[in-house]
Scaffold this motif. Structure first.
Motif, PDB file in Angstrom:
ATOM      1  N   TRP A  28     128.001   2.411  41.830  1.00 28.78           N
ATOM      2  CA  TRP A  28     128.599   1.621  40.590  1.00 28.78           C
ATOM      3  C   TRP A  28     128.367   0.082  40.813  1.00 28.78           C
ATOM      4  CZ3 TRP A  28     133.127  -1.547  40.402  1.00 28.78           C
ATOM      5  CH2 TRP A  28     133.508  -1.961  39.202  1.00 28.78           C
ATOM      6  N   GLN A  61     125.919   5.938  28.373  1.00 26.95           N
ATOM      7  CA  GLN A  61     127.244   6.342  28.666  1.00 26.95           C
ATOM      8  C   GLN A  61     128.289   5.672  29.533  1.00 26.95           C
ATOM      9  OE1 GLN A  61     126.269  10.042  30.590  1.00 26.95           O
ATOM     10  NE2 GLN A  61     126.192  11.306  28.649  1.00 26.95           N
ATOM     11  N   ASP A  62     127.784   4.823  30.355  1.00 24.41           N
ATOM     12  CA  ASP A  62     128.433   3.931  31.093  1.00 24.41           C
ATOM     13  C   ASP A  62     128.685   2.416  30.521  1.00 24.41           C
ATOM     14  OD1 ASP A  62     126.097   3.158  31.535  1.00 24.41           O
ATOM     15  OD2 ASP A  62     126.503   3.214  33.742  1.00 24.41           O
ATOM     16  N   ASP A  63     128.213   2.313  29.333  1.00 24.84           N
ATOM     17  CA  ASP A  63     128.393   0.983  28.629  1.00 24.84           C
ATOM     18  C   ASP A  63     127.359  -0.186  29.110  1.00 24.84           C
ATOM     19  OD1 ASP A  63     129.806   2.042  26.619  1.00 24.84           O
ATOM     20  OD2 ASP A  63     131.734   1.410  27.613  1.00 24.84           O
ATOM     21  N   THR A  66     120.669  -0.274  32.505  1.00 21.23           N
ATOM     22  CA  THR A  66     120.183  -0.787  33.784  1.00 21.23           C
ATOM     23  C   THR A  66     118.736  -0.827  33.515  1.00 21.23           C
ATOM     24  OG1 THR A  66     120.028   1.387  34.755  1.00 21.23           O
ATOM     25  CG2 THR A  66     122.090   0.098  35.247  1.00 21.23           C
TER      26      THR A  66
END
Length: 84
Positions: A28, A61-63, A66
């Motif tokens: 993360w 999904q994780d906003d 990347t």
């Protein structure tokens, strides 16, 4: 088994457990968002190619979009990516 061997085994087990517990946090921390221009370019490409929408949904999904996720979507749309 003597106490010294037990202590060494416990220390090794605790080190292994802490490594696997910290792995999601390390992943993360290592994720960086792309620039606003690249995100806008990717979003425009997804809007013009509806078949890329599932890839966009998974990437967001994780906003955070990347660089590897944006690269996959842009190349699937048939465009090339220049490094940031």
């Amino acid at each position: 088994m003597n106490p010294r061997t037990k202590t060494a085994g416990v220390i090794l087990c605790l080190m292994a457990m802490s490594f696997f517990a910290a792995l999601p946090f390390w992943k993360w921390i290592g994720a960086r968002a792309v620039s606003a221009t690249m995100q806008a370019r990717t979003k425009a490409l997804v809007e013009s190619h509806p078949q890329l929408q599932p890839a966009w949904d998974v990437a967001m999904q994780d906003d955070v979009l990347t660089y590897p996720e944006a690269t996959v979507i842009i190349e699937a749309g048939g465009e090339t990516v220049q490094p940031e």
